[in-house]
Design a protein around this motif. Structure first.
Motif, PDB file in Angstrom:
ATOM      1  N   GLY A 191       0.827  -1.196   0.000  1.00 21.35           N
ATOM      2  CA  GLY A 191       0.000   0.000   0.000  1.00 21.35           C
ATOM      3  C   GLY A 191       0.864   1.249   0.000  1.00 21.35           C
ATOM      4  N   GLU A 192       0.236   2.383   0.283  1.00 17.76           N
ATOM      5  CA  GLU A 192       0.888   3.678   0.157  1.00 17.76           C
ATOM      6  C   GLU A 192       1.963   3.937   1.209  1.00 17.76           C
ATOM      7  OE1 GLU A 192      -2.342   3.172   0.758  1.00 17.76           O
ATOM      8  OE2 GLU A 192      -3.443   3.846  -0.985  1.00 17.76           O
ATOM      9  N   ALA A 193       1.689   3.651   2.459  1.00 15.16           N
ATOM     10  CA  ALA A 193       2.567   4.062   3.553  1.00 15.16           C
ATOM     11  C   ALA A 193       3.790   3.169   3.787  1.00 15.16           C
ATOM     12  CB  ALA A 193       1.755   4.176   4.835  1.00 15.16           C
TER      13      ALA A 193
ATOM     14  N   ILE B 181     -12.930   0.302   8.111  1.00  7.09           N
ATOM     15  CA  ILE B 181     -12.752   0.096   9.544  1.00  7.09           C
ATOM     16  C   ILE B 181     -13.894  -0.810   9.964  1.00  7.09           C
ATOM     17  CG2 ILE B 181     -12.756   1.188  11.810  1.00  7.09           C
ATOM     18  CD1 ILE B 181     -11.595   3.707  10.436  1.00  7.09           C
ATOM     19  N   LEU B 182     -13.563  -1.953  10.529  1.00  3.51           N
ATOM     20  CA  LEU B 182     -14.580  -2.930  10.906  1.00  3.51           C
ATOM     21  C   LEU B 182     -14.829  -2.901  12.404  1.00  3.51           C
ATOM     22  CD1 LEU B 182     -13.353  -5.964   8.767  1.00  3.51           C
ATOM     23  CD2 LEU B 182     -15.112  -4.285   8.194  1.00  3.51           C
TER      24      LEU B 182
ATOM     25  N   HIS C 271      -2.419   2.407   8.541  1.00  7.61           N
ATOM     26  CA  HIS C 271      -1.880   3.543   9.282  1.00  7.61           C
ATOM     27  C   HIS C 271      -2.154   4.825   8.481  1.00  7.61           C
ATOM     28  CE1 HIS C 271       1.808   4.830  11.920  1.00  7.61           C
ATOM     29  NE2 HIS C 271       0.833   5.696  11.994  1.00  7.61           N
ATOM     30  N   TYR C 272      -1.874   4.761   7.197  1.00  5.90           N
ATOM     31  CA  TYR C 272      -2.139   5.882   6.285  1.00  5.90           C
ATOM     32  C   TYR C 272      -3.644   6.208   6.263  1.00  5.90           C
ATOM     33  CZ  TYR C 272      -2.617   8.303   1.782  1.00  5.90           C
ATOM     34  OH  TYR C 272      -2.931   9.184   0.801  1.00  5.90           O
ATOM     35  N   LEU C 273      -4.476   5.178   6.151  1.00  9.97           N
ATOM     36  CA  LEU C 273      -5.918   5.380   6.108  1.00  9.97           C
ATOM     37  C   LEU C 273      -6.400   6.086   7.366  1.00  9.97           C
ATOM     38  CD1 LEU C 273      -8.771   4.779   4.884  1.00  9.97           C
ATOM     39  CD2 LEU C 273      -8.703   2.652   6.172  1.00  9.97           C
TER      40      LEU C 273
END
Length: 150
Positions: free
Chosen positions: A89-91, A118-119, A146-148
């Motif tokens: 992913g991005e981070a 987020i669940l 973490h990024y989200l």
């Protein structure tokens, strides 16, 4: 040709080019390309369909797939030489490079925020992002979640 087939063809081409570059640079003696993946993204499509093996076989290469639970673990494997190529992913690459890992980006795919969530349990009082204010959230440090969350 439908949209999904065109998308898969583009991914296959891009993946084949990038991984051919990785194959040329990595483990030329044993002709094995070691790829790290997670349970999402385009590499899982290549693995499932066997398309990469098909493309690299004429060049004498085999593909070895290793699944990782998250990007930080995958990038650590890349950093220590256990794999030659992977996707995250991005981070995770940002955190890995901040820690001194010499990573090279060979591709990019557009973000898919609709694939993140987020669940909470069904009967949870948390119904919106605003409900998280003042709460503790558990996550895999340095991951795309973490990024989200940020």
């Amino acid at each position: 040709m439908n949209a999904f087939t065109r998308y898969l063809a583009k991914i296959t081409l891009a993946g084949s080019i990038a991984l051919s570059m990785a194959a040329a640079a990595a483990h030329a003696d044993d002709k094995v390309v070691r790829i790290g993946l997670q349970k999402y993204g385009t590499l899982i499509l290549l693995k499932t369909k066997g398309l990469l093996e098909e493309k690299l076989k004429p060049q004498g290469y085999t593909v070895e797939w290793t699944e990782f639970p998250a990007g930080p673990q995958l990038l650590e494997a890349l950093n220590v030489g256990s794999i030659d190529f992977g996707t995250t992913g991005e981070a995770p690459p940002i955190f890995a490079q901040a820690a001194g890992a010499p990573l090279v980006y060979v591709g990019y795919e557009p973000p898919a925020p609709e694939a993140e969530a987020i669940l909470v349990p069904q009967d949870s009082p948390l119904k919106t992002l605003a409900d998280l204010k003042g709460k503790k959230v558990a996550l895999n440090k340095g991951s795309n979640v973490h990024y989200l969350l940020v």
